[in-house]
Design a protein around this motif. Structure first.
Motif, PDB file in Angstrom:
ATOM      1  N   ALA A   1       0.174   9.243   2.765  1.00 47.11           N
ATOM      2  CA  ALA A   1       0.611   8.761   1.460  1.00 47.11           C
ATOM      3  C   ALA A   1       1.561   9.764   0.819  1.00 47.11           C
ATOM      4  CB  ALA A   1      -0.612   8.541   0.567  1.00 47.11           C
ATOM      5  N   ASN A   2       2.509   9.272   0.037  1.00 49.55           N
ATOM      6  CA  ASN A   2       3.427  10.161  -0.681  1.00 49.55           C
ATOM      7  C   ASN A   2       3.539   9.796  -2.159  1.00 49.55           C
ATOM      8  OD1 ASN A   2       4.830   7.790  -0.394  1.00 49.55           O
ATOM      9  ND2 ASN A   2       6.763   8.726   0.250  1.00 49.55           N
ATOM     10  N   GLY A   3       2.581   8.955  -2.624  1.00 46.02           N
ATOM     11  CA  GLY A   3       2.618   8.590  -4.040  1.00 46.02           C
ATOM     12  C   GLY A   3       3.631   7.501  -4.346  1.00 46.02           C
ATOM     13  N   ILE A   4       4.268   6.956  -3.339  1.00 41.92           N
ATOM     14  CA  ILE A   4       5.278   5.904  -3.535  1.00 41.92           C
ATOM     15  C   ILE A   4       4.886   4.702  -2.678  1.00 41.92           C
ATOM     16  CG2 ILE A   4       7.709   5.284  -3.164  1.00 41.92           C
ATOM     17  CD1 ILE A   4       8.296   8.336  -3.541  1.00 41.92           C
ATOM     18  N   SER A   5       4.932   3.532  -3.270  1.00 42.76           N
ATOM     19  CA  SER A   5       4.629   2.316  -2.527  1.00 42.76           C
ATOM     20  C   SER A   5       5.479   2.261  -1.254  1.00 42.76           C
ATOM     21  CB  SER A   5       4.941   1.102  -3.400  1.00 42.76           C
ATOM     22  OG  SER A   5       4.756  -0.079  -2.654  1.00 42.76           O
ATOM     23  N   ASP A   6       4.852   1.903  -0.143  1.00 36.51           N
ATOM     24  CA  ASP A   6       5.588   1.928   1.119  1.00 36.51           C
ATOM     25  C   ASP A   6       6.775   0.968   1.133  1.00 36.51           C
ATOM     26  OD1 ASP A   6       3.792   3.808   1.958  1.00 36.51           O
ATOM     27  OD2 ASP A   6       2.533   2.396   3.074  1.00 36.51           O
ATOM     28  N   VAL A   7       6.694  -0.092   0.339  1.00 37.40           N
ATOM     29  CA  VAL A   7       7.835  -1.013   0.320  1.00 37.40           C
ATOM     30  C   VAL A   7       9.032  -0.348  -0.357  1.00 37.40           C
ATOM     31  CG1 VAL A   7       7.286  -2.223  -1.845  1.00 37.40           C
ATOM     32  CG2 VAL A   7       8.474  -3.434  -0.004  1.00 37.40           C
ATOM     33  N   LEU A   8       8.756   0.553  -1.298  1.00 35.38           N
ATOM     34  CA  LEU A   8       9.867   1.290  -1.919  1.00 35.38           C
ATOM     35  C   LEU A   8      10.402   2.365  -0.986  1.00 35.38           C
ATOM     36  CD1 LEU A   8       9.324   1.949  -5.721  1.00 35.38           C
ATOM     37  CD2 LEU A   8      10.799   0.302  -4.545  1.00 35.38           C
ATOM     38  N   ASP A   9       9.514   2.992  -0.206  1.00 35.60           N
ATOM     39  CA  ASP A   9      10.003   3.932   0.816  1.00 35.60           C
ATOM     40  C   ASP A   9      10.971   3.220   1.753  1.00 35.60           C
ATOM     41  OD1 ASP A   9       8.519   6.234   0.060  1.00 35.60           O
ATOM     42  OD2 ASP A   9       6.739   5.476   1.112  1.00 35.60           O
ATOM     43  N   GLU A  10      10.590   1.996   2.128  1.00 40.88           N
ATOM     44  CA  GLU A  10      11.411   1.256   3.088  1.00 40.88           C
ATOM     45  C   GLU A  10      12.717   0.803   2.440  1.00 40.88           C
ATOM     46  OE1 GLU A  10       9.898   1.601   5.934  1.00 40.88           O
ATOM     47  OE2 GLU A  10      11.736   0.902   6.886  1.00 40.88           O
TER      48      GLU A  10
ATOM     49  N   ALA B   1       0.828  -1.195   0.000  1.00 41.60           N
ATOM     50  CA  ALA B   1       0.000   0.000   0.000  1.00 41.60           C
ATOM     51  C   ALA B   1       0.871   1.257   0.000  1.00 41.60           C
ATOM     52  CB  ALA B   1      -0.897  -0.010   1.238  1.00 41.60           C
ATOM     53  N   ASP B   2       0.215   2.394  -0.049  1.00 45.36           N
ATOM     54  CA  ASP B   2       0.906   3.679   0.121  1.00 45.36           C
ATOM     55  C   ASP B   2       0.175   4.453   1.213  1.00 45.36           C
ATOM     56  OD1 ASP B   2       2.212   6.103  -0.014  1.00 45.36           O
ATOM     57  OD2 ASP B   2       1.157   6.764  -1.831  1.00 45.36           O
ATOM     58  N   ARG B   3       0.582   4.236   2.422  1.00 40.40           N
ATOM     59  CA  ARG B   3      -0.031   4.924   3.566  1.00 40.40           C
ATOM     60  C   ARG B   3       0.987   5.694   4.383  1.00 40.40           C
ATOM     61  NH1 ARG B   3      -2.111  -0.369   4.604  1.00 40.40           N
ATOM     62  NH2 ARG B   3      -4.030  -0.747   3.457  1.00 40.40           N
ATOM     63  N   PHE B   4       2.278   5.599   3.998  1.00 40.22           N
ATOM     64  CA  PHE B   4       3.331   6.238   4.785  1.00 40.22           C
ATOM     65  C   PHE B   4       4.244   7.059   3.889  1.00 40.22           C
ATOM     66  CE2 PHE B   4       1.768   2.808   7.335  1.00 40.22           C
ATOM     67  CZ  PHE B   4       1.769   3.325   8.625  1.00 40.22           C
ATOM     68  N   GLN B   5       4.859   8.035   4.525  1.00 41.41           N
ATOM     69  CA  GLN B   5       5.788   8.907   3.820  1.00 41.41           C
ATOM     70  C   GLN B   5       7.195   8.319   3.857  1.00 41.41           C
ATOM     71  OE1 GLN B   5       5.314  13.007   5.413  1.00 41.41           O
ATOM     72  NE2 GLN B   5       3.654  12.104   6.617  1.00 41.41           N
TER      73      GLN B   5
HETATM   74 CA    CA Z   1       4.501   5.674   0.682  1.00 42.33          CA
END
Ligand code: CA
Ligand code: CA
Length: 594
Positions: free
Chosen positions: A216-225, A205-209
């Motif tokens: 959301a920041n428009g980026i999949s959260d797994v990619l943020d991580e 999902a995209d629920r985190f920056q």
């Molecule tokens: Ca995100």
């Protein structure tokens, strides 16, 4: 896992809430029916396991729906003999039941917990792992909304000419419930997150920056991580000839502090700077204990793989970042090629360290990811040569192994060669995987179909086995090992003697009192964290400083050759681990509904 040197200063613990549903077998029956608590997909193999604490014969079982109507007629069990605490085990195979619903399995007057059959039983599972990764962040930590070791990391130690120099390396993730940080585990974790996104983006999902705070920041959260990991790894490889491998050491274990007020003292004062170790290619350890490092390739290969994969995935999103990653991938791979051998973690006051003994697997993955990125054939040829050095991950088929001796626990490189390679290369690496799967399956002729050695981090071995089995099935269409593949995942989610899901927050009954300062002091649930998992009784009984602090609710099931304790004092079986958690990402993502 790394708390072995710790003599726990255990805080008074009271009023702990027990998990829902007792772990004991049903009253007086001495029988427990264990199931995958997430549930079963309609087309999956579906097997529950009945464990009898005394010799009992179970000949058949039935399944009822929520209205108690029998939906699965009396069906014969298959008996598999004793295993661990179970005097007998029975496999209750209900694969033919495909209709979505919630059921119970009844056998010998005993009921299983509710069993769910649905397409979406794994929905959100991979994504939930990320909550634990965010909680483990160093640098800025979104749980504490504060910096963690932001100004303290780190002072270069054990360098021939530059010791004492400050090198900014804050960031990344704490390795487990201690606050040490390792390049090798971080690079593997980052790679698993990147692979999970590349192959199964829909699972996240995209629920985190980017900083881990909600939004959301428009980026999949797994990619943020994954980017959080990559950013730290870039800091850990600041110059072509300076490869950093570790921040802090086991002096971290002196205190039982929250990460925001870590009072470990590395010789620069309590809570002051932490050491950062380079790979030197020589045995390392500032005090009496030394590791057996021989080269740089094991760490360099892992960094090269994460950088190259990151460069490919971020190419469209952030050209400058991707270019930097690609440049670093080439450089660190060349460094590894020039310095074959392993770079192990450095012990300090205790004799424990990560005793990685293989490096060809890491260089293989680095090489094949560089080939995928650049198309340069020399990388592919090198990957094939390295693959032939270690065709099978060497713990497979063994009774035991040293701590992190064969790491990562499965070889991603073979799958990547298959994706990129010719038919002949594909056949070669598929056969390599089959050999490892066969070696584990040969040891798995028990009721749970589990063939791994119960060393520290046994859950990671199961996650890796399931991952390799899934790779192999996709590569070949051969389902020969699917019973073992399914059993490995079922075990992680509750089909084990204790009836415990090994991922915090997933399933109905999962670790409530993990070995974690953060969980313990803040009464915080570390959702998504995979714990180490059961170990041989002989390992548990010989660990230093280990002491259970509560009555063991699983005592009836801790009578056999393997033990597991949901106890804050058990750092061997109940400690959530960063790289083990990320290691589950790919296989869980693949089970997410599209
Ligand atoms: Ca995100
Ligand atoms: Ca290795």
């Amino acid at each position: 896992m790394t708390r072995a040197g710790l003599f726990l200063v255990v805080v008074a613990i009271s009023c702990r809430s027990p998990g829902p549903g007792g772990s004991a077998p049903q009253r007086d029956s001495g029988i427990a029916i264990r199931v995958n608590q997430l549930g079963y997909r309609p087309d999956a193999r579906k097997v529950a396991v009945a464990c009898t604490l005394e010799p009992r014969v179970i000949t058949s079982f039935v399944i009822v729906d929520e209205r108690n109507r029998t939906v699965f007629r009396p069906t014969a069990t298959s008996t598999d003999g004793p295993f661990g605490p179970c005097a007998a085990t029975y496999r209750l195979d209900f694969s033919p039941l495909r209709r979505a619903g919630v059921y119970r399995i009844l056998a010998a007057g005993v009921s299983s917990p509710p069993v769910r059959i649905a397409d979406d039983v794994y929905r959100g599972a991979a994504d939930s792992l990320l909550a634990y990764m965010r909680e483990q962040r160093s640098g800025y930590n979104p749980v504490f909304r504060d910096s963690v070791h932001q100004r303290s990391d780190g002072v270069l130690v054990d360098h021939p000419t530059r010791s004492g120099e400050f090198i900014p390396v804050s960031g990344g993730w704490a390795d487990a419930s201690d606050y040490l940080q390792y390049g090798a585990t971080t690079a593997h974790a980052t790679t698993m997150l990147l692979l999970a996104y590349r192959d199964h983006p829909e699972a996240f999902a995209d629920r985190f920056q980017a900083n881990g705070l909600p939004g959301a920041n428009g980026i999949s959260d797994v990619l943020d991580e994954a980017r959080w990991g990559l950013a730290w790894l870039l800091k850990m490889y600041p110059q072509d000839d300076l490869l950093l491998n570790q921040v802090a050491d086991d002096r971290d274990h002196t205190f039982w502090d929250l990460p925001v007020n870590d009072s470990a003292d590395y010789g620069w004062g309590r809570g002051a700077r932490r050491p950062v170790y380079p790979c030197t290619g020589k045995p390392q350890g500032l005090f009496e204990n030394k590791n057996r490092s021989t080269g740089l390739a094991s760490t360099a290969g892992k960094y090269a793989a994460a950088f190259a994969l990151g460069a490919a995935i971020f190419r469209e999103r952030d050209t400058a970042f991707a270019r930097r990653l690609a440049e670093r991938a080439r450089a660190v791979y060349a460094l590894g090629a020039a310095h074959p051998g392993v770079c192990q973690t450095a012990p300090a006051r205790s004799p424990y360290f990560y005793e990685e003994d293989d490096w060809a697997d890491d260089m293989e993955l680095g090489a094949v990811e560089l080939f995928a990125l650049t198309g340069e054939r020399t990388y592919f040829d090198a990957a094939l040569r390295y693959a032939a050095v270690e065709p099978v991950s060497r713990w497979m088929g063994q009774d035991t192994a040293r701590h992190y001796q064969w790491y990562p626990w499965h070889n991603n490189g073979h799958y990547e060669i298959w994706r990129a390679g010719s038919d002949s290369a594909r056949r070669v690496v598929a056969e390599y995987y089959a050999r490892g799967l066969e070696a584990v399956a040969r040891r798995a002729r028990n009721g749970f179909r589990i063939g791994i050695p119960f060393i520290w981090c046994s859950n990671n071995l199961l996650a890796s086995f399931a991952t390799q089995a899934t790779f192999y099935r996709r590569m070949t269409g051969d389902s020969s090992y699917i019973e073992y593949e399914t059993a490995a995942l079922d075990w992680l989610f509750g089909t084990n003697p204790w009836g415990v899901s090994m991922v915090i927050g997933l399933g109905d009954r999962y670790p409530r009192t993990p070995h974690s300062v953060v969980a313990d002091q803040l009464r915080l649930q570390l959702t998504g964290g995979l714990v180490d998992g059961p170990v041989y009784r002989s390992i548990f009984e010989h660990l230093r400083g280990i002491r259970l602090v509560e009555a063991d609710e699983y005592a009836p099931f801790n009578t056999g050759f393997i033990v597991y304790h949901d106890d804050v004092g058990d750092y061997s079986t109940n400690e959530p681990i960063m790289d083990g958690t990320a290691n589950l990402a790919w296989v869980l993502a693949g089970l997410s509904p599209r």
